[in-house]
Design a protein around this motif. Structure first.
Motif, PDB file in Angstrom:
ATOM      1  N   MET A   1       0.821  -1.197   0.000  1.00  0.00           N
ATOM      2  CA  MET A   1       0.000   0.000   0.000  1.00  0.00           C
ATOM      3  C   MET A   1       0.868   1.265   0.000  1.00  0.00           C
ATOM      4  SD  MET A   1      -3.067   0.969  -0.056  1.00  0.00           S
ATOM      5  CE  MET A   1      -4.264   2.086   0.474  1.00  0.00           C
ATOM      6  N   LYS A   2       1.958   1.249   0.769  1.00  0.00           N
ATOM      7  CA  LYS A   2       2.838   2.416   0.837  1.00  0.00           C
ATOM      8  C   LYS A   2       3.514   2.668  -0.509  1.00  0.00           C
ATOM      9  CE  LYS A   2       3.885   2.438   5.743  1.00  0.00           C
ATOM     10  NZ  LYS A   2       4.923   2.423   6.766  1.00  0.00           N
ATOM     11  N   LYS A   3       3.843   1.568  -1.229  1.00  0.00           N
ATOM     12  CA  LYS A   3       4.466   1.732  -2.547  1.00  0.00           C
ATOM     13  C   LYS A   3       3.506   2.391  -3.519  1.00  0.00           C
ATOM     14  CE  LYS A   3       7.973  -1.837  -2.706  1.00  0.00           C
ATOM     15  NZ  LYS A   3       8.497  -2.972  -3.444  1.00  0.00           N
ATOM     16  N   LYS A   4       2.228   2.014  -3.456  1.00  0.00           N
ATOM     17  CA  LYS A   4       1.220   2.596  -4.340  1.00  0.00           C
ATOM     18  C   LYS A   4       1.096   4.100  -4.094  1.00  0.00           C
ATOM     19  CE  LYS A   4      -2.497  -0.206  -6.037  1.00  0.00           C
ATOM     20  NZ  LYS A   4      -3.795  -0.783  -5.820  1.00  0.00           N
ATOM     21  N   ILE A   5       1.017   4.469  -2.842  1.00  0.00           N
ATOM     22  CA  ILE A   5       0.899   5.886  -2.480  1.00  0.00           C
ATOM     23  C   ILE A   5       2.153   6.633  -2.909  1.00  0.00           C
ATOM     24  CG2 ILE A   5       0.745   7.499  -0.542  1.00  0.00           C
ATOM     25  CD1 ILE A   5      -1.080   5.437   0.846  1.00  0.00           C
ATOM     26  N   GLY A   6       3.314   6.013  -2.744  1.00  0.00           N
ATOM     27  CA  GLY A   6       4.573   6.631  -3.173  1.00  0.00           C
ATOM     28  C   GLY A   6       4.594   6.885  -4.675  1.00  0.00           C
ATOM     29  N   TRP A   7       4.143   5.906  -5.463  1.00  0.00           N
ATOM     30  CA  TRP A   7       4.102   6.081  -6.923  1.00  0.00           C
ATOM     31  C   TRP A   7       3.092   7.158  -7.327  1.00  0.00           C
ATOM     32  CZ3 TRP A   7       7.501   4.906 -10.372  1.00  0.00           C
ATOM     33  CH2 TRP A   7       8.374   3.859 -10.144  1.00  0.00           C
ATOM     34  N   ILE A   8       1.959   7.183  -6.668  1.00  0.00           N
ATOM     35  CA  ILE A   8       0.951   8.204  -6.973  1.00  0.00           C
ATOM     36  C   ILE A   8       1.495   9.592  -6.666  1.00  0.00           C
ATOM     37  CG2 ILE A   8      -1.308   9.102  -6.276  1.00  0.00           C
ATOM     38  CD1 ILE A   8      -2.189   6.155  -5.927  1.00  0.00           C
ATOM     39  N   LEU A   9       2.147   9.743  -5.523  1.00  0.00           N
ATOM     40  CA  LEU A   9       2.723  11.047  -5.159  1.00  0.00           C
ATOM     41  C   LEU A   9       3.847  11.447  -6.112  1.00  0.00           C
ATOM     42  CD1 LEU A   9       2.815  10.890  -1.249  1.00  0.00           C
ATOM     43  CD2 LEU A   9       1.364  12.314  -2.705  1.00  0.00           C
ATOM     44  N   ALA A  10       4.685  10.489  -6.499  1.00  0.00           N
ATOM     45  CA  ALA A  10       5.776  10.786  -7.433  1.00  0.00           C
ATOM     46  C   ALA A  10       5.227  11.207  -8.791  1.00  0.00           C
ATOM     47  CB  ALA A  10       6.684   9.571  -7.576  1.00  0.00           C
ATOM     48  N   THR A  11       4.207  10.505  -9.273  1.00  0.00           N
ATOM     49  CA  THR A  11       3.593  10.845 -10.568  1.00  0.00           C
ATOM     50  C   THR A  11       2.933  12.220 -10.507  1.00  0.00           C
ATOM     51  OG1 THR A  11       3.217   8.497 -11.003  1.00  0.00           O
ATOM     52  CG2 THR A  11       1.952  10.078 -12.318  1.00  0.00           C
ATOM     53  N   ALA A  12       2.194  12.481  -9.435  1.00  0.00           N
ATOM     54  CA  ALA A  12       1.529  13.777  -9.283  1.00  0.00           C
ATOM     55  C   ALA A  12       2.550  14.911  -9.222  1.00  0.00           C
ATOM     56  CB  ALA A  12       0.654  13.769  -8.039  1.00  0.00           C
ATOM     57  N   THR A  13       3.627  14.709  -8.490  1.00  0.00           N
ATOM     58  CA  THR A  13       4.670  15.720  -8.381  1.00  0.00           C
ATOM     59  C   THR A  13       5.308  15.990  -9.743  1.00  0.00           C
ATOM     60  OG1 THR A  13       5.134  15.036  -6.117  1.00  0.00           O
ATOM     61  CG2 THR A  13       6.822  16.327  -7.229  1.00  0.00           C
ATOM     62  N   ALA A  14       5.573  14.933 -10.506  1.00  0.00           N
ATOM     63  CA  ALA A  14       6.166  15.101 -11.839  1.00  0.00           C
ATOM     64  C   ALA A  14       5.229  15.863 -12.757  1.00  0.00           C
ATOM     65  CB  ALA A  14       6.508  13.739 -12.433  1.00  0.00           C
ATOM     66  N   LEU A  15       3.950  15.552 -12.715  1.00  0.00           N
ATOM     67  CA  LEU A  15       2.981  16.258 -13.569  1.00  0.00           C
ATOM     68  C   LEU A  15       2.845  17.724 -13.173  1.00  0.00           C
ATOM     69  CD1 LEU A  15       0.178  13.571 -13.932  1.00  0.00           C
ATOM     70  CD2 LEU A  15       1.777  14.363 -15.693  1.00  0.00           C
ATOM     71  N   ILE A  16       2.813  17.976 -11.886  1.00  0.00           N
ATOM     72  CA  ILE A  16       2.697  19.360 -11.412  1.00  0.00           C
ATOM     73  C   ILE A  16       3.943  20.162 -11.788  1.00  0.00           C
ATOM     74  CG2 ILE A  16       2.629  20.780  -9.325  1.00  0.00           C
ATOM     75  CD1 ILE A  16       0.749  18.609  -8.139  1.00  0.00           C
ATOM     76  N   ALA A  17       5.105  19.555 -11.730  1.00  0.00           N
ATOM     77  CA  ALA A  17       6.345  20.245 -12.098  1.00  0.00           C
ATOM     78  C   ALA A  17       6.454  20.426 -13.609  1.00  0.00           C
ATOM     79  CB  ALA A  17       7.542  19.466 -11.586  1.00  0.00           C
TER      80      ALA A  17
END
Length: 99
Positions: A1-17
């Motif tokens: 579950m933590k890996k999923k949240i980590g990937w979602i946060l990483a993807t969101a951060t990349a898109l926002i940047a």
């Protein structure tokens, strides 16, 4: 579950940047025309004619069949221009200018 949240946060951060970077790169591809009320003209467009109604450019990225690229539509909107339908023309852009 933590890996999923980590990937979602990483993807969101990349898109926002990436979004502002794409926006500013897109804006740098166009120059405001001094004699056309600062209408954004593609830097790679070639002036092929002008008359009392405006300027005519040849730009390989735009065509009557496909219209203008989405990035150019974004630049027009960002500069206050609106797309309107015209008679016999693919589009006419208009900004709140009274003549």
């Amino acid at each position: 579950m933590k890996k999923k949240i980590g990937w979602i946060l990483a993807t969101a951060t990349a898109l926002i940047a990436a979004a502002p970077l794409y926006y500013f790169i897109t804006l740098s591809l166009y120059e405001p025309s001094e004699d056309l009320y600062h209408f954004p003209v593609p830097t790679h467009a070639k002036l092929v004619g002008d008359n009392e109604h405006g300027h005519q450019y040849d730009w390989s990225r735009a065509s009557e069949e496909n219209g203008i690229p989405y990035g150019y539509e974004m630049v027009l909107k960002a500069n206050g221009w609106e797309k309107e339908k015209g008679k016999g023309l693919p589009f006419i852009t208009q900004k709140g200018i009274t003549q």
